[in-house]
Write a protein that holds these residues in place. Structure first.
Motif, PDB file in Angstrom:
ATOM      1  N   PRO B 159       0.841  -1.193  -0.155  1.00 24.61           N
ATOM      2  CA  PRO B 159      -0.110   0.089  -0.012  1.00 24.61           C
ATOM      3  C   PRO B 159       0.962   1.266  -0.019  1.00 24.61           C
ATOM      4  O   PRO B 159       1.824   1.411   0.629  1.00 24.61           O
ATOM      5  N   GLY B 160       0.283   2.230  -0.866  1.00 25.84           N
ATOM      6  CA  GLY B 160       1.098   3.468  -0.958  1.00 25.84           C
ATOM      7  C   GLY B 160       0.318   4.558  -0.332  1.00 25.84           C
ATOM      8  O   GLY B 160      -0.753   4.322   0.362  1.00 25.84           O
ATOM      9  N   SER B 163      -3.509   5.239  -0.805  1.00 30.11           N
ATOM     10  CA  SER B 163      -4.423   4.296  -0.335  1.00 30.11           C
ATOM     11  C   SER B 163      -4.379   4.614   1.111  1.00 30.11           C
ATOM     12  O   SER B 163      -5.725   4.316   1.620  1.00 30.11           O
ATOM     13  N   LEU B 164      -3.464   4.938   1.964  1.00 31.49           N
ATOM     14  CA  LEU B 164      -3.419   5.299   3.450  1.00 31.49           C
ATOM     15  C   LEU B 164      -4.348   6.644   3.520  1.00 31.49           C
ATOM     16  O   LEU B 164      -5.185   6.718   4.227  1.00 31.49           O
ATOM     17  N   SER B 166      -6.689   7.504   1.530  1.00 32.33           N
ATOM     18  CA  SER B 166      -8.398   7.383   1.226  1.00 32.33           C
ATOM     19  C   SER B 166      -9.057   6.860   2.792  1.00 32.33           C
ATOM     20  O   SER B 166     -10.253   7.066   2.621  1.00 32.33           O
ATOM     21  N   VAL B 167      -8.310   6.541   3.974  1.00 33.54           N
ATOM     22  CA  VAL B 167      -9.193   6.261   4.777  1.00 33.54           C
ATOM     23  C   VAL B 167      -9.547   7.648   5.349  1.00 33.54           C
ATOM     24  O   VAL B 167     -10.867   7.511   5.692  1.00 33.54           O
TER      25      VAL B 167
END
Lengths: 256, 256
Positions: B159-160, B163-164, B166-167
């Motif tokens: 995970p880049g 993607s973190l 997006s939480v």
């Protein structure tokens, strides 16, 4: 009006708010029992085991046994078991999810999983997310217990499972199958567990976007109670309306 | 053809691949130095300090000092400093980000932040994500160092930061401002640091969607080198093409 033979009932906003019981909930459930009306509490909370949920209800003087609780973790485990008994599953989640998967005879693995499942996990870390991404890129079927983006707490709205799930969705480009409300999957599993058909059942809940939508998506009549998330004012903005609306569960007791 | 007076150069896929130097990189950078052509290495990696990046290059016999490294962490810190000197910042990230923010005179806080910044953090946990969401819901400006959704590693694509990030995006419904490539913000900051104008500068990179797009978005000519992510075949599918394409940096050395 129709006489419903069984009930599906939401918890947070319908039976209680956080740790506080909603006043009419206790009498309502006692009346269901008097009338011998089968019912199942259906919750998107994947973190607790059904006996823990039943104990919380009992503690609030709302009668419940573990067999009357249907969590999204149980629905997820059942969904996998139906498709692939004994499957290898990589799971991110708390006790309720891990227990449900094991009780369904599934194997919890780190690598070469057939399924990746994500449920809310307050112990989330980079390694767990990395393993989920690697398994999904490696072809595992990607499931998420529920898409709730935020959880109401005393501190404010904290990240829900839908937002944790997005790490894997965004990183891999693979969309999960969501199991919980508003998806029909959890409703169909719950009806199967109750042993009643969609024409015989009523879904009760306070949240239009999860509870009421889930009923609609599964073809079940819905009863919206304004004791939680969705207000009367909010409800006006939606095209498709619940079958019935009430201010308190007390109003429905004469219908039981 | 134009004579460029300064260069912006990508690292991974252009200077090296992971821990392996790309053959022509060393001679190319030495020639830039001979010709006294100013250049800046521009990277979306927010985790390292510029001196650590320079040391990695030097170790591969690619001449570099820390003043020639411009990370997305430095660009993020500069962006905040320009808008709001001394701002209170809640940051999720590794050493490179935290150091850059502190060196820019910003205050790292837990609550009541003016800004929330997310960079890649292999020490991510639920509490960090919760604090980011609470600060964003409380009105903090939401920034992300870069939108890369996956990081290539020996284990596979992990995970880049995109993607973190997006939480928080999914949980709060608030979209961040991204600072790194392909956004023009990092390019504009880099040109300001170099002291050259967009008509005088060439951006070199291997990745169409980050490096080349960043050049295009900032109005800078671009040189695509096929030693990394984007292949000649891939490139055909894009409408807007780089200014130049080469198989190896060696081909460009006669143009310096």
């Amino acid at each position: 009006m129709k006489n419903y033979q069984a009930y599906l009932i939401d918890l947070d906003g319908t039976m209680y708010r956080g740790s506080e019981r909603i006043e009419a909930a206790s009498d309502f459930v006692k009346k269901l029992n008097e009338k011998k009306l089968p019912h199942l509490f259906v919750t998107n909370n994947s973190s607790r085991r059904p006996e823990q949920v039943a104990a919380k209800l009992t503690h609030m003087d709302i009668p419940a046994v573990k067999e009357q609780v249907y969590t999204t973790s149980m629905a997820t485990a059942q969904y996998i078991k139906d498709q692939h008994p004994g499957a290898d599953v990589y799971a991110i989640g708390e006790e309720g999810l891990l227990t449900a998967l094991k009780e369904a005879g599934l194997n919890l693995v780190e690598d070469n999983a057939d399924y990746v499942v994500i449920g809310i996990d307050r112990g989330i870390n980079y390694e767990k997310l990395a393993a989920a991404c690697l398994n999904v890129r490696n072809g595992a079927v990607f499931l998420s217990t529920n898409g709730d983006v935020a959880i109401p707490t005393e501190r404010g709205m904290l990240p829900g499972n839908g937002s944790l799930t997005s790490v894997v969705t965004v990183s891999t480009g693979v969309e999960p199958v969501f199991i919980g409300k508003p998806e029909p999957i959890i409703m169909e599993q719950a009806m199967q567990t109750l042993g009643y058909d969609k024409n015989e059942v009523l879904m009760i809940g306070d949240n239009y976007n999860t509870d009421i939508k889930a009923g609609m998506n599964a073809g079940i009549d819905t009863l919206m109670v304004f004791t939680g998330v969705t207000s009367k004012e909010d409800l006006k903005s939606y095209n498709e309306q619940p079958t019935y609306t009430i201010d308190s569960l007390e109003e429905w007791m004469t219908r039981l």
